[in-house]
Design a protein around this motif. Structure first.
Motif, PDB file in Angstrom:
ATOM      1  N   THR A 566     -11.531  49.894  42.440  1.00 28.18           N
ATOM      2  CA  THR A 566     -11.066  51.130  41.820  1.00 28.18           C
ATOM      3  C   THR A 566     -11.915  51.467  40.610  1.00 28.18           C
ATOM      4  O   THR A 566     -12.380  52.593  40.455  1.00 28.18           O
ATOM      5  N   ILE A 569     -15.551  52.494  41.653  1.00 30.15           N
ATOM      6  CA  ILE A 569     -15.678  53.761  42.379  1.00 30.15           C
ATOM      7  C   ILE A 569     -15.325  54.946  41.488  1.00 30.15           C
ATOM      8  O   ILE A 569     -15.999  55.975  41.511  1.00 30.15           O
ATOM      9  N   MET A 572     -18.183  55.743  39.466  1.00 30.01           N
ATOM     10  CA  MET A 572     -19.180  56.511  40.226  1.00 30.01           C
ATOM     11  C   MET A 572     -18.782  57.967  40.334  1.00 30.01           C
ATOM     12  O   MET A 572     -19.610  58.868  40.215  1.00 30.01           O
ATOM     13  N   VAL A 573     -17.483  58.187  40.595  1.00 27.33           N
ATOM     14  CA  VAL A 573     -17.012  59.568  40.741  1.00 27.33           C
ATOM     15  C   VAL A 573     -17.289  60.342  39.460  1.00 27.33           C
ATOM     16  O   VAL A 573     -17.769  61.485  39.501  1.00 27.33           O
ATOM     17  N   ILE A 576     -20.845  61.307  39.356  1.00 27.55           N
ATOM     18  CA  ILE A 576     -21.180  62.370  40.309  1.00 27.55           C
ATOM     19  C   ILE A 576     -20.706  63.729  39.777  1.00 27.55           C
ATOM     20  O   ILE A 576     -21.442  64.709  39.778  1.00 27.55           O
TER      21      ILE A 576
ATOM     22  N   LEU B  64      -9.082  57.719  44.982  1.00 28.21           N
ATOM     23  CA  LEU B  64     -10.163  56.804  45.301  1.00 28.21           C
ATOM     24  C   LEU B  64     -10.447  56.791  46.801  1.00 28.21           C
ATOM     25  O   LEU B  64     -11.596  56.912  47.241  1.00 28.21           O
ATOM     26  N   PHE B  67     -11.939  59.944  47.961  1.00 29.50           N
ATOM     27  CA  PHE B  67     -13.351  59.998  47.589  1.00 29.50           C
ATOM     28  C   PHE B  67     -14.203  59.184  48.549  1.00 29.50           C
ATOM     29  O   PHE B  67     -15.263  59.628  48.992  1.00 29.50           O
ATOM     30  N   LEU B 145      -3.772  50.331  49.308  1.00 29.30           N
ATOM     31  CA  LEU B 145      -5.123  50.721  48.901  1.00 29.30           C
ATOM     32  C   LEU B 145      -6.155  49.778  49.499  1.00 29.30           C
ATOM     33  O   LEU B 145      -7.170  50.207  50.049  1.00 29.30           O
TER      34      LEU B 145
END
Lengths: 650, 157, 330
Positions: A566, A569, A572-573, A576, B64, B67, B145
């Motif tokens: 989590t 990522i 990264m989001v 971006i 997440l 994405f 998740l």
């Protein structure tokens, strides 16, 4: 480690009582216990009196806080505590005349309330009268004998019908319209007294509501005007009073010091009630860390030679309080105490959980950049805000967690969520050489890592239990209980690993039989422990079911993978999205920067919270029950407990 | 655009939508309870905030997963992958664990957090226990998740 | 009933409950050496803010101020108007009783109207005199008419005013509770009505009231139907032992046994009150919802009763043990 808490009895002369008690409070090493068994003490006058004074001070402080001019930004943060020496605090408190300030606040409050009430009252009167502002008569004025007036409210639609009815049924009446608001007509009827019943009946059928108006000696609009003037006047006065109240804030510091000073007094007075007294001596019973007895001796000797400290054994019903005594793992005491204190007869889990907690925290973040930020923030926070020693635990934990994140982040190639291949050239080489594994490409490896860590911690917990029981001399129950499980689970793992090809296949068969043997051992030992031998066998067999518990404990550690992913990522989001924002014309760089900072701060915040909570949970739910129950009471020595003051000497 | 892509997008939408809705319900329940505590005791803001923030994570988990799906099908820059119908369906199904577990655990974690405010109100020192009680509910969102992520990683397109 | 809308007010109530008078405070008050010392204990409780400028002898003012605050708080924050009405309607019936006494017995006590009501007392009065009101709801109006009828039918005997008003109050409370749709609250009203019924039963027996007079005192909605109660009344004290089984409480049964031996109605009444409070206290095991508000109000109420008992005892220098025996559970 837990400190060795013992019970002592201090006896000294009554005339030196106050000084000795003050000293004990200053040392902060003795938790005073009541000499009488249980029961509530009658509150002394002194305590009640202090309570009252403290309540007054609290009132004054609240009052001042309400009206004091707001402080600006960073200053407000930095000036949260009062840093002062013990001596100065006592000197200030003794010389400051707080009663006057309290009285001033009370007077001002009364004055302010009076104005506020007056304004409220006038406003509500205006609200009632407002729809009647164009009334052409004075309500309450004498009417000609035999006549009465009714003020009424009726729907706009039924006005004509009502008017017709009046002129038809009540010929000697006058129906006057005043004002229309919200489709309702405010009006009045003047009528003969003997027509009253008829009129009431008409009201009922036409759904007309009668209103009461206050008796006035002037016209409504003039009266409202007067009220408005009164409100204006009161408001000005109110503002002045509030300013005056704000000025009282110059005494705030002194009031706070007196507040704490009185709290110390109250604490002493409360503890004094627990003492035993004779005409000329007094006795204090209390708990103390064995190590501190010498310090207490030295300090009391400075006051008098006529005192006696004696170590007495606690009786069986008394459970001593628990005090942590850790060195390197001190910050992690905050993690343990979040769960609760261990019993005095149990091991302190703090040093055992510290490495695991740190490691799990790091795994749940897995970003070296974030780790640096967390470590830096927690380090600086302690320095800048001068956090007192006893409150530093949490910051220490986050600091070490941050360091772990740096190491693990580097190993897994996490740097603010930037992919290593996109790093600028000079960084790329060294960072890539540190990376061993990319979690996004190979999450299964991390999953296995998490589960292995879980297995280690669960077995470690069983190991602690075995070791502790042996240390306590309960060798039989240690070996037959957790010890048997420990060996059994290891043997099961070896069997599973060798059958799966991770270990030499040759091991499979012997360990299969070893496992079965131990399983039988577990059943038998449980069976033997039962009083009812008939019921004992099924209970023993059911005991094997615990293995499912261990299994699910281990699976629970898989959350570490999810939490780590989590963080990376979302990092990264953020990058971006920031990249997209950069492409905006003109303001792109600014928008991108804002997204970068805001996004990463959010990500750090939410994931540090998650990392803390979930690493903690793994300790509390998966680790602790293997060797402790908890439920001890914390050692709470008599202290100079302060709400505002922080002493700036050692 | 192929149907496969649409299905994958539906999956992303479900993940972020449902898990987010769960968090909305949860955080708002906890927040209402927190407002009550704070209005009596403003000093407890920090404690209340932590307890309120707990059910917020499900929304993030859903986000997440969404994405990851979008990245998998190449919606962020680069070329959009040609997705077969079955690939699209697989991604859609992969989103379900977090969508369902996130929605329900976010919602109910919020209820536990709201009840936990009772602990903050009456026994602030035992607040750690309220956090743990609430975090227990989150476990199942974490597991959801985990499976969603592993599934998405596992599907080859 | 949707308990989610009670989240905020529940947590408000929890925050307030932590400051309420608890067992230790009560012990300390009872054991305090003097009236003034007992008064000072209140400084540690939620009454503290209302004590600052008051002398110990004015403790009643502090209670009153506190109750006004409670009223304002609940009026503002309770999401269901019905729950608010349920809590405070009792005070409207007290006013109604005063007004009835004024109307039928010529006793003028308008000065002692209760504040903190659902309806303004003037409005009740204007409805009684002119059938004109701005705020009363239909049910309350109907009950006024019914009570007046009953009083007139009994030619205005003083006792019938009390009986009729109490009956009307229970009817209204039960109906509101029923409308609320919360089983916990409804059951508590039922217990309250049943308690009153049992006490009325015992009193009637003691004064050897004729059965037809006794029947007038009975409310519906207790644990037992009027018919059952009448049959029990015929068989005297033995009758009551049978239907007390509905209480499912050994304390109550034990207390009844003691009552039958020593005839101390006061203690029996106290034990029934305690049963009510112990039922109310079960709300502590529930999460947020209307029960929290309801039980908080009831506990505040019983705290006030206890404080009054203690302070009155202290003022008259009654022995601590003696005071303790009178106290209600909290």
């Amino acid at each position: 480690m837990l400190a060795d808490i013992v019970k002592i009895k201090i006896t000294a002369l009554e005339k030196e009582h106050d000084e000795i008690l003050k000293k004990i409070q200053e040392l902060e090493v003795v938790q005073i216990e009541s000499e009488k068994d249980g029961g509530e003490e009658i509150r002394s006058h002194i305590v009640s009196g202090l309570d009252y004074n403290i309540a007054e001070l609290r009132f004054a402080l609240d009052f001042i806080a309400l009206y004091k001019p707001p402080q600006k930004g960073i200053k407000k943060f930095l000036e949260s505590g009062i840093f002062i020496s013990r001596k100065d605090a006592i000197k200030t408190a003794e010389s400051f005349d707080y009663q006057t300030v309290v009285k001033e606040s009370k007077d001002l409050e009364e004055q302010i309330n009076k104005r506020v009430n007056l304004i409220d009252k006038n406003n509500s009167e205006i609200n009632i009268l407002r729809p009647w502002h164009s009334l052409n008569i004075i309500p309450g004025k004498e009417l000609p004998a035999g006549y009465k007036i009714s003020f009424i409210l009726l729907s706009e639609k039924s006005v004509d019908e009502f008017s017709d009815n009046i002129s038809r049924d009540l010929p000697f009446s006058a129906f006057e319209k005043t004002n229309i608001e919200n489709q309702e007509l405010y009006s009045y009827v003047i009528h003969k007294e003997e027509d009253e019943d008829k009129l009431k009946a008409l009201f009922e059928t036409m759904q007309v509501r009668e209103m009461e108006l206050p008796k006035l000696d002037m016209g409504v609009s003039e009266y409202v005007e007067n009220l408005n003037n009164k409100i204006k006047e009161s408001s000005t006065e109110l503002n002045d009073l509030k300013k005056e109240a704000g000025k009282l804030s110059r005494h705030e510091r002194e009031l706070k010091i007196v507040h704490d000073f009185l709290s110390w007094q109250k604490m002493r007075a409360e503890n004094e009630q627990k003492e035993g007294k004779t005409n000329s001596t007094f006795t204090i019973y209390g708990w103390i860390d064995k190590e501190n007895i010498d310090e207490l001796n030295v300090s009391l000797a400075q006051i008098t030679t006529l005192y006696h400290i004696e170590e007495i054994g606690a009786n069986d019903e008394e459970v001593p309080p628990v005090k942590f005594k850790n060195t390197w793992s001190k910050p992690f005491e905050s993690v343990t105490s979040l769960y609760g204190m261990p019993q005095p007869s149990e091991p302190d889990p703090t040093p055992f959980l510290a490495p695991f907690f740190t490691l799990f925290f790091g795994l749940a973040i897995t970003d070296a950049g974030y780790g640096i930020v967390l470590a830096l923030i927690s380090y600086l926070a302690v320095k800048i805000f001068k956090i007192p020693k006893e409150d530093r635990g949490l910051f220490g934990v986050v600091f070490w967690g941050g360091i772990a994140s740096v190491v693990l982040g580097a190993v897994f190639g996490g740097w603010f969520g930037v992919e290593l291949s996109k790093m600028p050239g000079f960084l790329r080489g060294p960072l890539e050489s540190m990376q061993i594994l990319n979690p996004l490409e190979n999450p299964i490896a991390i999953l296995y890592l998490s589960l292995v860590l879980g297995i280690i911690q669960v077995l470690f917990g069983l190991g602690i239990n075995t070791w502790w029981q042996i240390k306590k001399g309960k060798i039989k129950s240690a070996l037959l209980g957790s010890g048997l499980w420990l060996i059994g689970l290891i043997s099961l793992l070896v069997f599973a690993a060798s059958s799966g090809g991770l270990l030499p296949v040759a091991l499979a068969v012997p360990f299969k039989y070893l496992t079965l043997l131990i399983a039988v051992g577990i059943v038998v030992s449980k069976w033997m422990a039962e009083k009812n031998k008939l019921l004992g066998l099924p209970i023993g067999v059911l005991g094997l079911y615990d293995v499912v518990g261990y299994f699910s404990d281990v699976l629970s550690y898989s959350r570490l993978l999810a939490l780590g992913l989590t963080t990376s990522i979302i990092g990264m989001v953020v990058n971006i999205v920031a990249g997209l924002a950069m492409e905006m014309p003109f303001v792109g760089w600014l928008a991108g920067l804002l997204v970068l900072i805001g996004g990463h701060v959010f990500n750090i915040g939410i994931n540090a919270l998650g990392a803390f909570i979930h690493s903690g949970r793994l300790q509390y739910i998966e680790f602790f029950p293997k060797f402790m129950e908890g439920g001890g009471r914390a050692f709470q020595p008599m202290k100079m407990e302060s709400k505002y003051i922080q002493f700036n000497e050692k | 655009m192929e149907l496969g892509i649409s299905l994958a997008i539906l999956g992303a939408g479900l993940a972020v939508g449902f898990a987010g809705a769960g968090s909305v319900l949860g955080v708002s329940a906890a927040g209402q309870a927190g407002a009550g505590v704070i209005s009596e005791d403003p000093d407890k803001f920090g404690k209340v905030l932590v307890l309120e923030a707990l059910p917020a994570t499900q929304g993030i988990y859903g986000f997440l997963v969404a994405f990851l799906i979008l990245q998998k099908i190449g919606l962020f820059g680069g070329e959009i992958v040609a997705l077969t119908m079955s690939n699209g369906l697989s991604l859609l199904f992969a989103s379900l664990p977090i969508a369902i577990a996130g929605f329900s655990s976010g919602w109910y974690q919020g209820k536990v957090s709201a009840s936990g405010m009772k602990i903050v109100a009456t026994q602030p020192k035992a607040m750690g226990k309220a956090i743990i009680l609430s975090a227990m509910v989150e476990t199942y969102a974490v597991l959801g998740l985990l499976i969603s992520i592993l599934l998405i990683f596992g599907i080859t397109v | 009933m949707n308990s989610d809308k009670y989240i905020t007010i529940s947590s408000l109530v929890w925050s307030r409950e932590s400051k309420m008078l608890d067992h230790t405070d009560i012990e300390r008050m009872v054991d305090a050496p003097s009236f003034d010392d007992a008064y000072r204990v209140l400084n540690d409780t939620d009454y503290a803010d209302n004590l600052l400028d008051l002398e110990p002898a004015q403790y009643r003012d502090a209670m009153r101020k506190d109750f006004t605050e409670l009223y304002e708080f609940l009026k503002r924050d309770i999401p269901d108007y019905d729950l608010f009405r349920l809590l405070f309607i009792e005070r409207d019936f007290l006013n109604l009783r005063l007004l009835l006494k004024e109307k039928y017995l010529g006793v003028k006590e308008v000065e002692s109207f209760e504040g903190e009501t659902v309806y303004p007392p003037e409005d009740i009065k204007s409805y009684m005199n002119e059938r004109k009101s701005m705020f009363l709801d239909e049910k309350f109006k109907d009950l006024i008419v019914a009570v007046e009828k009953e009083v007139e039918a009994n030619s205005g005997a003083p006792w019938i005013v009390d009986v009729a008003v109490t009956k009307a109050m229970y009817q209204m409370q039960y109906e509101i509770a029923d409308n609320l749709g919360n089983e916990f609250i409804k059951r508590s009203i039922q217990i309250k009505i049943s308690n009153a019924t049992v006490i009325a039963f015992m009193r009637a027996l003691r004064f050897e009231l004729p059965a037809n007079e006794f029947k007038k005192m009975l409310s519906d909605n207790s644990f037992w139907s009027v018919g059952e109660l009448m049959t029990a009344y015929e068989s005297g004290e033995d009758g009551v032992t049978n239907f007390l089984a509905s209480y499912e409480s050994n304390e109550v049964k034990e207390s009844l046994r003691e009552y039958l031996e020593n005839k101390n109605l006061f203690e029996f009444e106290r034990d029934l009150d305690n049963y009510f409070i112990s039922y109310i206290n079960q709300a502590r095991y529930l999460s947020y919802g209307p029960e929290q508000v309801y039980s908080y109000f009831q506990r505040k109420h019983s705290a006030v009763i206890n404080i009054r008992l203690i302070m009155a005892g202290k003022m008259n220098e009654i022995d601590s043990g003696e005071i303790k025996r009178t106290l209600r559970a909290i």
